[in-house]
Write a protein that holds these residues in place. Structure first.
Motif, short mmCIF file in Angstrom:
data_model
loop_
_atom_site.label_atom_id
_atom_site.label_comp_id
_atom_site.label_asym_id
_atom_site.label_seq_id
_atom_site.Cartn_x
_atom_site.Cartn_y
_atom_site.Cartn_z
N ILE A 44 -138.05 9.88 62.53
CA ILE A 44 -136.71 10.32 62.92
C ILE A 44 -136.80 11.56 63.81
O ILE A 44 -137.56 12.48 63.54
CB ILE A 44 -135.85 10.62 61.68
CG1 ILE A 44 -135.61 9.33 60.87
CG2 ILE A 44 -134.53 11.29 62.06
CD1 ILE A 44 -134.75 8.30 61.58
N ARG A 45 -135.98 11.58 64.87
CA ARG A 45 -135.96 12.72 65.79
C ARG A 45 -134.54 13.25 65.98
O ARG A 45 -134.30 14.10 66.83
CB ARG A 45 -136.54 12.32 67.15
CG ARG A 45 -138.02 11.90 67.09
CD ARG A 45 -138.90 13.08 66.69
NE ARG A 45 -140.32 12.72 66.63
CZ ARG A 45 -140.97 12.36 65.53
NH1 ARG A 45 -140.30 12.26 64.36
NH2 ARG A 45 -142.24 12.07 65.56
N GLN A 46 -133.59 12.76 65.16
CA GLN A 46 -132.21 13.24 65.21
C GLN A 46 -131.68 13.37 63.79
O GLN A 46 -131.84 12.45 62.98
CB GLN A 46 -131.31 12.26 65.98
CG GLN A 46 -131.75 11.97 67.40
CD GLN A 46 -130.70 11.15 68.14
OE1 GLN A 46 -129.99 11.65 69.00
NE2 GLN A 46 -130.59 9.88 67.77
N PHE A 47 -131.06 14.52 63.50
CA PHE A 47 -130.51 14.78 62.16
C PHE A 47 -129.05 15.21 62.27
O PHE A 47 -128.70 16.02 63.14
CB PHE A 47 -131.30 15.89 61.46
CG PHE A 47 -132.65 15.47 60.97
CD1 PHE A 47 -132.85 15.11 59.64
CD2 PHE A 47 -133.74 15.43 61.83
CE1 PHE A 47 -134.10 14.72 59.19
CE2 PHE A 47 -135.00 15.05 61.39
CZ PHE A 47 -135.17 14.69 60.06
N LEU A 48 -128.24 14.70 61.37
CA LEU A 48 -126.86 15.14 61.20
C LEU A 48 -126.78 15.71 59.79
O LEU A 48 -126.73 14.97 58.80
CB LEU A 48 -125.89 13.97 61.38
CG LEU A 48 -124.40 14.26 61.24
CD1 LEU A 48 -123.96 15.35 62.21
CD2 LEU A 48 -123.58 12.98 61.46
N ASP A 49 -126.81 17.04 59.69
CA ASP A 49 -126.89 17.76 58.42
C ASP A 49 -125.49 18.23 58.05
O ASP A 49 -124.98 19.20 58.62
CB ASP A 49 -127.86 18.94 58.58
CG ASP A 49 -128.07 19.72 57.29
OD1 ASP A 49 -127.14 19.80 56.47
OD2 ASP A 49 -129.16 20.28 57.11
N ILE A 50 -124.85 17.54 57.09
CA ILE A 50 -123.45 17.82 56.73
C ILE A 50 -123.41 18.58 55.41
O ILE A 50 -124.02 18.18 54.42
CB ILE A 50 -122.66 16.51 56.63
CG1 ILE A 50 -122.73 15.74 57.94
CG2 ILE A 50 -121.20 16.80 56.25
CD1 ILE A 50 -122.08 14.38 57.89
N GLY A 51 -122.64 19.68 55.40
CA GLY A 51 -122.61 20.56 54.24
C GLY A 51 -123.80 21.49 54.26
O GLY A 51 -124.48 21.69 53.25
#
Length: 263
Positions: free
Chosen positions: A69-76
């Motif tokens: 993985i090279r993209q992260f969506l870190d919510i909270g």
């Protein structure tokens, strides 16, 4: 658009309590008092905070080094501390892109720290509530390419979303927006991990002392967030038991953790 709770330092907030447990300074008397009260109910609460942070690190390392993985969506996101998502991921793959999402004004005040990226990668910050998924996806798409795999991380945040706000539906909509090969990582306050008296004490305390009333969920309810996905072994487990590192601290958390892949 969903309205987030106002900024009130007289009432404990989960992010600031977590900051206090991790040795941070962005917390107030109400947060410290809430933790002191929690310790009377559940003495391992500080261990659980450290174990949760360690789980995030192991999950991000797995997602970057093994899943590619090279993209992260870190919510909270919470208040920045050591080992933030972009720091862990970019140490392995400097080109990684990370979008952080939170609504807490204190987190917003630290956004610059979250945006210090490796020059080969990039980071961004979205001021939004998890319940406002359209806004999150629209703003995150300015940095992330949703035609390529994304890892969505929801670390110790879903238990602040009551059933009336349809947390499983919110997660499903997030995962519907990302392509096959994307991943989901969750840690969540769980039932079945503590005796019933301690469990009730923690839930009642959150209702009295915190902005968010926390909702613990069973292993099966946490597994439902991964409907249609392939769970990475060992599946849904206590966070300290999910691919544990040698020599980890001893203790007992009250959090389920898991990582799944969208086929």
């Amino acid at each position: 658009m969903t309205r987030s709770p106002g900024f009130d330092t007289s009432v404990a907030h989960q992010a600031r309590m977590y900051d206090y447990l991790l040795g941070g300074k962005d917390n107030y008397a109400a947060d410290r008092a809430a933790i002191d009260a929690q310790l009377q109910i559940y003495p391992d609460v500080a261990f659980a905070a450290r174990a949760n942070r360690a789980f995030l690190g192991r999950a991000v390392r797995y997602l970057t080094a093994e899943a590619g993985i090279r993209q992260f969506l870190d919510i909270g996101t919470g208040i920045p501390t050591a080992g933030n998502t972009h720091q862990v991921a970019q140490e392995i793959a400097p080109e990684t892109r990370v979008v952080y999402v939170d609504y807490d004004p204190i987190v917003l005040s630290h956004a610059r720290a979250l945006l210090i990226s490796h020059e080969a990668g990039a980071t961004d910050y979205v001021d939004a509530d998890l319940r406002d998924t359209p806004a999150i996806l629209a703003q995150a798409s300015e940095l992330l390419d949703f035609s390529k795999p994304v890892a969505v991380t929801l670390i110790a945040v879903l238990h602040a979303i009551p059933e009336s706000d349809d947390p499983h539906g919110k997660v499903a909509r997030l995962m519907d927006a990302v392509p096959p090969g994307s991943h989901l990582a969750i840690s969540h306050m769980g039932t079945g991990l503590l005796d019933s008296e301690t469990q009730r004490g923690l839930e009642n305390h959150s209702g009295r002392a915190m902005q968010q009333r926390l909702t613990a969920r069973s292993r099966e309810e946490v597994a439902r967030f991964f409907a249609g996905m392939d769970l990475v072994p060992p599946g849904v487990a206590r966070i300290e038991d999910w691919r544990p590192a040698p020599g980890a601290d001893a203790g007992q958390s009250v959090l389920w953790g898991a990582v799944g892949r969208k086929p």
